[in-house]
Write a protein that holds these residues in place. Structure first.
Motif, PDB file in Angstrom:
ATOM      1  N   SER A  28       0.856  -1.179   0.000  1.00 22.59           N
ATOM      2  CA  SER A  28       0.000   0.000   0.000  1.00 22.59           C
ATOM      3  C   SER A  28       0.894   1.231   0.000  1.00 22.59           C
ATOM      4  O   SER A  28       2.092   1.154   0.236  1.00 22.59           O
ATOM      5  N   TYR A  29       0.299   2.349  -0.248  1.00 22.08           N
ATOM      6  CA  TYR A  29       1.061   3.594  -0.277  1.00 22.08           C
ATOM      7  C   TYR A  29       1.326   4.048   1.143  1.00 22.08           C
ATOM      8  O   TYR A  29       0.418   4.225   1.937  1.00 22.08           O
ATOM      9  N   LYS A  30       2.583   4.214   1.476  1.00 16.38           N
ATOM     10  CA  LYS A  30       2.967   4.699   2.787  1.00 16.38           C
ATOM     11  C   LYS A  30       3.624   6.066   2.612  1.00 16.38           C
ATOM     12  O   LYS A  30       4.513   6.235   1.791  1.00 16.38           O
ATOM     13  N   LEU A  31       3.187   7.030   3.368  1.00 16.70           N
ATOM     14  CA  LEU A  31       3.711   8.382   3.263  1.00 16.70           C
ATOM     15  C   LEU A  31       5.112   8.487   3.847  1.00 16.70           C
ATOM     16  O   LEU A  31       5.419   7.896   4.873  1.00 16.70           O
ATOM     17  N   THR A  32       5.950   9.240   3.185  1.00 23.09           N
ATOM     18  CA  THR A  32       7.234   9.617   3.738  1.00 23.09           C
ATOM     19  C   THR A  32       7.015  10.902   4.526  1.00 23.09           C
ATOM     20  O   THR A  32       6.545  11.891   3.989  1.00 23.09           O
ATOM     21  N   ILE A  33       7.338  10.853   5.805  1.00 23.44           N
ATOM     22  CA  ILE A  33       7.083  11.982   6.694  1.00 23.44           C
ATOM     23  C   ILE A  33       8.399  12.679   6.997  1.00 23.44           C
ATOM     24  O   ILE A  33       9.342  12.064   7.475  1.00 23.44           O
ATOM     25  N   GLN A  35      10.060  15.710   9.133  1.00 23.31           N
ATOM     26  CA  GLN A  35       9.790  16.563  10.282  1.00 23.31           C
ATOM     27  C   GLN A  35      11.044  17.323  10.677  1.00 23.31           C
ATOM     28  O   GLN A  35      12.151  16.787  10.605  1.00 23.31           O
ATOM     29  N   ARG A  82       9.266   6.599   7.266  1.00 20.11           N
ATOM     30  CA  ARG A  82       8.251   6.004   6.400  1.00 20.11           C
ATOM     31  C   ARG A  82       7.710   4.777   7.109  1.00 20.11           C
ATOM     32  O   ARG A  82       8.483   3.930   7.561  1.00 20.11           O
ATOM     33  N   ASN A  83       6.411   4.705   7.207  1.00 19.31           N
ATOM     34  CA  ASN A  83       5.733   3.594   7.861  1.00 19.31           C
ATOM     35  C   ASN A  83       6.191   3.444   9.314  1.00 19.31           C
ATOM     36  O   ASN A  83       6.347   2.349   9.813  1.00 19.31           O
TER      37      ASN A  83
END
Length: 129
Positions: A28-33, A35, A82-83
């Protein structure tokens, strides 16, 4: 009675299939966060002892953490995850003296900048020989 047992069995099997462990295996698509403060190597290399807090803030931006109990310490952090797994983390801690001048800087950002400078200087020195 037989129908109710079959319905209960089907409901239990259906709920057991909804476990979070199995769902995490599906692609599934996992967002790269991203910060924190992404620090520019050129700006960090311009830090010198004695710079005022205003000059440092102009170079690097507002620090992510300003501890009210330690007013002379600023922390800049940068995370990429990510994830829920942190892939990259960089920290820079600046300490100021009582007059508000930069006393020292520490953190892995400085080491990263030194490595980048060494990589940029190494090819230039090899071609000069």
């Amino acid at each position: 009675m037989n129908k109710s047992v079959c319905l209960m069995l089907a409901a239990c099997l259906g709920l057991a299939a909804c476990g979070s462990e199995r769902i995490s295996h599906f692609p599934s698509y996992k967002l790269t966060i991203i910060q924190g403060n992404e620090l520019d190597a050129q700006a960090v290399s311009m830090l010198r002892p004695g710079l005022s807090k205003e000059q440092v803030q102009h170079l690097l931006g507002t620090p992510l953490l300003r501890d009210p109990l330690h007013a002379n310490r600023w922390d800049y952090t940068f995370n990429i995850s990510r994830n829920g797994v942190v892939r990259d983390r960089k920290n820079l801690t600046l300490h100021f003296d009582e007059n508000g001048g930069l006393a020292r800087a520490e953190g892995d950002v400085l080491e990263h900048i030194r490595q980048q400078a060494a990589e940029q200087n190494a090819p230039a020195s090899e071609t000069a020989q």
